[in-house]
Structures are given as C-alpha cells and as structure tokens.
Design a protein around this motif. Sequence first.
Motif, PDB file in Angstrom:
ATOM      1  N   GLU A 240      13.008   6.440  -1.932  1.00  0.00           N
ATOM      2  CA  GLU A 240      11.962   5.150  -1.139  1.00  0.00           C
ATOM      3  C   GLU A 240      11.370   4.440  -1.413  1.00  0.00           C
ATOM      4  OE1 GLU A 240      13.373   4.783   2.944  1.00  0.00           O
ATOM      5  OE2 GLU A 240      15.525   4.493   2.556  1.00  0.00           O
ATOM      6  N   VAL A 241      10.916   4.029  -2.217  1.00  0.00           N
ATOM      7  CA  VAL A 241       9.250   3.411  -2.348  1.00  0.00           C
ATOM      8  C   VAL A 241       8.609   2.523  -1.208  1.00  0.00           C
ATOM      9  CG1 VAL A 241       7.769   2.632  -3.952  1.00  0.00           C
ATOM     10  CG2 VAL A 241       9.609   3.746  -4.533  1.00  0.00           C
ATOM     11  N   GLY A 242       7.817   2.741  -0.604  1.00  0.00           N
ATOM     12  CA  GLY A 242       7.431   2.348   0.305  1.00  0.00           C
ATOM     13  C   GLY A 242       5.702   1.086  -0.591  1.00  0.00           C
ATOM     14  N   THR A 243       5.447   0.237   0.282  1.00  0.00           N
ATOM     15  CA  THR A 243       4.509  -0.848   0.117  1.00  0.00           C
ATOM     16  C   THR A 243       2.794   0.288  -0.201  1.00  0.00           C
ATOM     17  OG1 THR A 243       3.687  -1.226   1.891  1.00  0.00           O
ATOM     18  CG2 THR A 243       5.648  -2.344   0.771  1.00  0.00           C
ATOM     19  N   GLU A 244       1.711  -0.678  -0.706  1.00  0.00           N
ATOM     20  CA  GLU A 244       0.065  -0.568  -0.153  1.00  0.00           C
ATOM     21  C   GLU A 244      -0.030  -0.231   1.227  1.00  0.00           C
ATOM     22  OE1 GLU A 244      -2.818  -1.323  -4.068  1.00  0.00           O
ATOM     23  OE2 GLU A 244      -1.111  -3.129  -3.536  1.00  0.00           O
ATOM     24  N   ALA A 245       0.573  -1.334   1.409  1.00  0.00           N
ATOM     25  CA  ALA A 245       0.555  -0.956   3.334  1.00  0.00           C
ATOM     26  C   ALA A 245       0.963  -0.329   4.165  1.00  0.00           C
ATOM     27  CB  ALA A 245       0.851  -2.618   3.579  1.00  0.00           C
ATOM     28  N   ASP A 246       1.899   0.593   3.192  1.00  0.00           N
ATOM     29  CA  ASP A 246       2.487   1.817   4.104  1.00  0.00           C
ATOM     30  C   ASP A 246       1.166   2.729   3.743  1.00  0.00           C
ATOM     31  OD1 ASP A 246       4.574   0.305   5.401  1.00  0.00           O
ATOM     32  OD2 ASP A 246       5.783   1.066   3.378  1.00  0.00           O
ATOM     33  N   THR A 247       0.669   3.222   2.711  1.00  0.00           N
ATOM     34  CA  THR A 247      -0.105   4.020   2.082  1.00  0.00           C
ATOM     35  C   THR A 247      -1.877   3.644   3.277  1.00  0.00           C
ATOM     36  OG1 THR A 247       0.539   4.133  -0.311  1.00  0.00           O
ATOM     37  CG2 THR A 247      -1.570   4.733   0.357  1.00  0.00           C
TER      38      THR A 247
ATOM     39  N   LYS B 253      -1.958   3.418   6.093  1.00  0.00           N
ATOM     40  CA  LYS B 253      -1.320   3.759   7.498  1.00  0.00           C
ATOM     41  C   LYS B 253      -1.960   5.450   6.854  1.00  0.00           C
ATOM     42  CE  LYS B 253       1.434   0.636   9.241  1.00  0.00           C
ATOM     43  NZ  LYS B 253       3.489  -0.273   8.855  1.00  0.00           N
ATOM     44  N   MET B 254      -1.748   5.690   5.808  1.00  0.00           N
ATOM     45  CA  MET B 254      -1.697   7.666   6.299  1.00  0.00           C
ATOM     46  C   MET B 254      -3.243   8.272   5.370  1.00  0.00           C
ATOM     47  SD  MET B 254       1.906   7.807   3.281  1.00  0.00           S
ATOM     48  CE  MET B 254       3.004   7.360   3.663  1.00  0.00           C
ATOM     49  N   VAL B 255      -3.899   7.167   4.788  1.00  0.00           N
ATOM     50  CA  VAL B 255      -4.933   7.841   4.612  1.00  0.00           C
ATOM     51  C   VAL B 255      -6.292   7.549   5.403  1.00  0.00           C
ATOM     52  CG1 VAL B 255      -4.087   8.096   2.586  1.00  0.00           C
ATOM     53  CG2 VAL B 255      -4.996   5.801   2.607  1.00  0.00           C
TER      54      VAL B 255
ATOM     55  N   ALA C  85      -6.918   5.644  -2.013  1.00  0.00           N
ATOM     56  CA  ALA C  85      -5.450   5.804  -2.695  1.00  0.00           C
ATOM     57  C   ALA C  85      -5.308   3.477  -3.047  1.00  0.00           C
ATOM     58  CB  ALA C  85      -4.469   6.406  -1.193  1.00  0.00           C
ATOM     59  N   GLU C  86      -6.296   3.040  -3.529  1.00  0.00           N
ATOM     60  CA  GLU C  86      -6.197   1.980  -3.869  1.00  0.00           C
ATOM     61  C   GLU C  86      -5.370   2.090  -5.046  1.00  0.00           C
ATOM     62  OE1 GLU C  86      -8.465  -1.757  -5.380  1.00  0.00           O
ATOM     63  OE2 GLU C  86      -9.591   0.025  -5.012  1.00  0.00           O
ATOM     64  N   GLY C  87      -3.492   1.579  -5.371  1.00  0.00           N
ATOM     65  CA  GLY C  87      -3.146   0.751  -5.969  1.00  0.00           C
ATOM     66  C   GLY C  87      -1.725   1.892  -5.666  1.00  0.00           C
ATOM     67  N   MET C  88      -1.329   3.112  -4.966  1.00  0.00           N
ATOM     68  CA  MET C  88      -1.259   4.128  -5.071  1.00  0.00           C
ATOM     69  C   MET C  88      -0.286   3.225  -4.072  1.00  0.00           C
ATOM     70  SD  MET C  88      -2.090   6.362  -7.262  1.00  0.00           S
ATOM     71  CE  MET C  88      -0.963   8.185  -6.589  1.00  0.00           C
ATOM     72  N   VAL C  89       1.580   3.928  -3.877  1.00  0.00           N
ATOM     73  CA  VAL C  89       2.559   3.688  -2.931  1.00  0.00           C
ATOM     74  C   VAL C  89       3.384   4.956  -2.779  1.00  0.00           C
ATOM     75  CG1 VAL C  89       2.176   0.917  -3.051  1.00  0.00           C
ATOM     76  CG2 VAL C  89       3.783   2.932  -4.842  1.00  0.00           C
ATOM     77  N   PRO C  90       3.777   4.962  -1.192  1.00  0.00           N
ATOM     78  CA  PRO C  90       4.309   6.594  -1.328  1.00  0.00           C
ATOM     79  C   PRO C  90       5.925   6.434  -1.749  1.00  0.00           C
ATOM     80  CG  PRO C  90       4.306   5.041   1.173  1.00  0.00           C
ATOM     81  CD  PRO C  90       3.735   4.362   0.184  1.00  0.00           C
ATOM     82  N   ALA C  91       6.160   7.533  -2.202  1.00  0.00           N
ATOM     83  CA  ALA C  91       7.726   7.525  -2.562  1.00  0.00           C
ATOM     84  C   ALA C  91       8.340   8.870  -2.431  1.00  0.00           C
ATOM     85  CB  ALA C  91       8.118   7.806  -4.098  1.00  0.00           C
ATOM     86  N   THR C  92       8.834   8.543  -1.313  1.00  0.00           N
ATOM     87  CA  THR C  92      10.152   9.488  -0.146  1.00  0.00           C
ATOM     88  C   THR C  92      10.920  10.362  -0.951  1.00  0.00           C
ATOM     89  OG1 THR C  92       8.864   8.805   1.637  1.00  0.00           O
ATOM     90  CG2 THR C  92      11.095  10.100   2.003  1.00  0.00           C
TER      91      THR C  92
END
Length: 201
Positions: A79-86, A88-90, A96-103
């Motif tokens: 499941e790939v998230g968004t930059e907005a999700d990122t 919230k994590m950092v 983490a610019e340009g990075m998205v979470p992948a679960t």
Amino acid sequence: MKKNMLHAAPVIALALAALTACNGSDGKNDGSSKTEKAASPTQSAPDKDRYLTAGQSVTGKVKEDDDAVTYDVAAQKIEVGTEADTKKMVQDPEQAEGMVPATAYLKFTHKAGPALTGTSDAADPTRVFADGRRGALVIGAPEDGPGCEDPLDIEGWKSGESHVLCETYLVPKGAKALEVQWAEKEDGGTPHIWKFDAAGK
C-alpha cells in the motif's frame, strides 16, 4: 495503537541522511551500523526461481525464541501512501521531501516447530525496494493498521495459524516498480522477491 508515529521520526531522518551519503551527495556518516544497514541499496542477487507474484508463497525458517520455526510466507500487496502521510511520520518534512510510505503486507503461516512464547521475528527480514533501490525503514510505524496485525498482540502462535504482518518503508514518489524482499536470514541470505506495479498490486 500501541506505538507513536512521532517516536520514529529521528530514526527515519538518520536513515534518509545515510541514503543521501550512500549516493555520494554529502559523504557524511554517523558511524551507526544500524543506519548503514537501513541505507544499503542492494542485496544478494536472487535466483530466477525466487521471483514471485502477489500471493505466491515460499517456505522458510526463522529463529524464534530458542528454536527454528518453519513458515509459509506470501507477500500480498504494497500500500503506497502520499507525501502528506510522510509528513505525519517525520519531524522534519524537508528530510523526506519527495518520499511516500510503502507498506508491505505479508501473510505468515506457521507450518512446523514449537508454538511461540514471545513476539515473532518473522517479518524482520522484510525489505521494500522501489525501482531497484532499497527504501528507508520506518522504525516505529504502527503495525496494527487496517489489515495488519501487531506482533505484540499475537500470543502462542502455533502450527496451522496464519497472521498478516506489515513493514513500512519510505520510497520515492512516482516509483514505477516495487518489490517486497524476504529472506530466511536477515543479513546475507538470498531473498525471495515479489514484484508489484506502481499501485502495489
């Protein structure tokens, strides 16, 4: 939810900094072996028969407690998230610019060996790659999101039981090819690889 996302922020920042150093842009190294491990872009070259599609299973052993447990392992999806999700994590979103979470969602079925008396380590060797490069592990990410089970809540895992465990990595936004890698040994083992498209399917 037992784990606070914000607790993971400093670790994520270090992992991303190490990834930058690995690519040669700043050359800094904090000397942390854990950080270096998180940044490693490659793993042992897999055999052709180790490439799998979503839901295909393999069998492998994991040392649990003092004994080895045999599991059937199947990566189900990413499941790939968004930059907005990122963000919230950092703690520092710029890192983490340009990075998205992948679960990665992996189903583990206990096939042989003793029932577990502690928390399972079965998901620890999981890695997520994007376009051939390893992502940055999100240490402390919640493991009990929708469709995922928190290993801390699994008691007495015995033969015949299945559980879905998840691992979250940060990957570049817009990656075209995603992979979940899992090996019997956390370090140095030749991994089994499940291939997914950009949508994680």
